[in-house]
Design a protein around this motif. Structure first.
Motif, short mmCIF file in Angstrom:
data_model
loop_
_atom_site.label_atom_id
_atom_site.label_comp_id
_atom_site.label_asym_id
_atom_site.label_seq_id
_atom_site.Cartn_x
_atom_site.Cartn_y
_atom_site.Cartn_z
N GLU A 1 0.79 -1.09 0.03
CA GLU A 1 -0.02 0.09 -0.04
C GLU A 1 0.74 1.22 -0.14
OE1 GLU A 1 -2.46 1.61 -1.03
OE2 GLU A 1 -4.07 0.29 0.32
N PRO A 2 1.42 1.36 -1.14
CA PRO A 2 2.40 2.72 -1.15
C PRO A 2 1.58 4.01 -1.40
CG PRO A 2 2.32 1.62 -3.47
CD PRO A 2 1.54 0.92 -2.43
N TYR A 3 2.55 5.16 -0.83
CA TYR A 3 1.80 6.43 -1.11
C TYR A 3 2.48 7.14 -2.11
CZ TYR A 3 -1.19 6.38 3.33
OH TYR A 3 -2.23 6.07 4.39
N TRP A 4 2.04 8.44 -2.53
CA TRP A 4 2.66 9.04 -3.36
C TRP A 4 2.70 10.59 -2.79
CZ3 TRP A 4 5.61 8.25 -7.64
CH2 TRP A 4 5.38 7.03 -8.14
N ILE A 5 3.77 11.34 -3.04
CA ILE A 5 3.71 12.70 -2.86
C ILE A 5 3.39 13.43 -4.03
CG2 ILE A 5 4.93 14.70 -2.08
CD1 ILE A 5 4.79 12.54 0.08
N VAL A 6 2.33 14.05 -4.38
CA VAL A 6 1.67 14.59 -5.21
C VAL A 6 1.72 16.07 -5.12
CG1 VAL A 6 0.40 12.60 -5.85
CG2 VAL A 6 -0.76 14.33 -4.80
N LYS A 7 1.81 16.82 -6.28
CA LYS A 7 1.80 18.24 -6.48
C LYS A 7 0.63 18.57 -7.30
CE LYS A 7 4.57 22.25 -7.61
NZ LYS A 7 6.02 22.82 -8.30
N SER A 8 -0.39 19.49 -6.79
CA SER A 8 -1.54 19.92 -7.30
C SER A 8 -1.11 20.92 -8.70
CB SER A 8 -2.21 20.63 -6.29
OG SER A 8 -3.27 21.30 -7.02
N SER A 9 -1.63 20.63 -9.77
CA SER A 9 -1.39 21.55 -10.99
C SER A 9 -2.14 22.85 -10.54
CB SER A 9 -2.17 20.82 -12.03
OG SER A 9 -1.42 19.45 -12.41
N LYS A 10 -3.00 22.79 -10.09
CA LYS A 10 -3.77 24.20 -9.77
C LYS A 10 -2.98 24.97 -8.79
CE LYS A 10 -8.31 26.00 -8.63
NZ LYS A 10 -9.87 25.67 -8.45
N THR A 11 -2.80 24.54 -7.40
CA THR A 11 -2.32 25.30 -6.44
C THR A 11 -0.75 25.23 -6.21
OG1 THR A 11 -2.78 23.85 -4.87
CG2 THR A 11 -4.58 25.32 -5.26
N GLY A 12 -0.17 24.04 -6.68
CA GLY A 12 1.28 23.86 -6.27
C GLY A 12 1.41 23.18 -5.14
N ALA A 13 0.33 22.94 -4.22
CA ALA A 13 0.52 22.42 -2.87
C ALA A 13 0.90 20.97 -3.21
CB ALA A 13 -0.90 22.50 -2.02
N LYS A 14 1.61 20.51 -2.06
CA LYS A 14 1.96 18.88 -2.16
C LYS A 14 1.16 18.22 -1.09
CE LYS A 14 6.38 19.63 -4.04
NZ LYS A 14 7.91 19.32 -3.67
N ALA A 15 0.84 17.01 -1.21
CA ALA A 15 0.16 16.37 -0.39
C ALA A 15 0.53 14.88 -0.30
CB ALA A 15 -1.44 16.45 -0.60
N ALA A 16 0.19 14.11 0.49
CA ALA A 16 0.57 12.41 0.35
C ALA A 16 -0.86 11.80 0.30
CB ALA A 16 1.18 11.94 1.68
N HIS A 17 -0.91 10.79 -0.70
CA HIS A 17 -1.92 9.77 -1.15
C HIS A 17 -1.65 8.70 -1.40
CE1 HIS A 17 -4.92 13.49 -1.33
NE2 HIS A 17 -3.98 13.91 -2.03
N LYS A 18 -2.50 7.57 -0.93
CA LYS A 18 -2.18 6.09 -1.20
C LYS A 18 -2.63 6.15 -2.50
CE LYS A 18 -4.47 3.97 2.94
NZ LYS A 18 -5.66 3.05 3.30
N GLU A 19 -1.74 5.13 -3.20
CA GLU A 19 -1.66 4.97 -4.57
C GLU A 19 -3.12 4.46 -5.01
OE1 GLU A 19 1.89 3.23 -6.90
OE2 GLU A 19 0.58 1.48 -6.70
N SER A 20 -3.77 3.73 -4.03
CA SER A 20 -5.19 3.27 -4.48
C SER A 20 -6.27 4.14 -4.69
CB SER A 20 -5.50 2.24 -3.50
OG SER A 20 -5.59 2.67 -2.24
N SER A 21 -5.93 5.53 -4.38
CA SER A 21 -6.87 6.51 -4.10
C SER A 21 -6.60 7.38 -5.44
CB SER A 21 -6.88 7.52 -3.09
OG SER A 21 -5.85 8.25 -2.99
N LEU A 22 -5.64 7.17 -6.28
CA LEU A 22 -5.33 7.78 -7.45
C LEU A 22 -5.74 7.42 -8.71
CD1 LEU A 22 -1.40 8.85 -6.00
CD2 LEU A 22 -3.47 10.14 -5.99
N THR A 23 -5.93 8.10 -9.65
CA THR A 23 -6.33 7.56 -11.00
C THR A 23 -5.42 8.18 -11.99
OG1 THR A 23 -8.63 7.58 -10.37
CG2 THR A 23 -8.19 7.50 -12.70
N LYS A 24 -4.92 7.43 -12.88
CA LYS A 24 -4.01 7.90 -13.73
C LYS A 24 -4.46 8.58 -14.82
CE LYS A 24 0.28 6.30 -16.27
NZ LYS A 24 0.98 5.12 -16.50
N LYS A 25 -4.21 9.60 -15.37
CA LYS A 25 -4.74 10.49 -16.48
C LYS A 25 -4.36 9.89 -17.73
CE LYS A 25 -6.05 14.96 -18.30
NZ LYS A 25 -5.54 16.30 -18.07
#
Length: 67
Positions: A43-67
């Motif tokens: 159950e890996p997590y990713w540090i992601v950077k918002s395209s809109k705000t530039g803010a970073k957050a940690a999310h479970k890989e299972s909660s992400l959808t590849k575009k």
């Protein structure tokens, strides 16, 4: 779904769907922005950077959808 660094992904927030870029995969317990996360190989997590705000957050890989 295989997510890789620099992929564009989407995730849900209280304000609606957000889009951003994968920056770093975490597979061990870590602290980010004052919060502890229990990442693992299964159950890996990713540090992601918002395209809109530039803010970073940690999310479970299972909660992400590849575009």
């Amino acid at each position: 779904m295989a997510i890789s660094e620099n992929d564009t992904v989407r995730w849900n927030t209280s304000q609606g769907e957000t889009e951003g870029t994968e920056e770093e995969k975490r597979t061990k317990e870590f602290t980010f922005d004052g919060q502890k996360f229990k990442a693992s190989e299964d159950e890996p997590y990713w540090i992601v950077k918002s395209s809109k705000t530039g803010a970073k957050a940690a999310h479970k890989e299972s909660s992400l959808t590849k575009k």
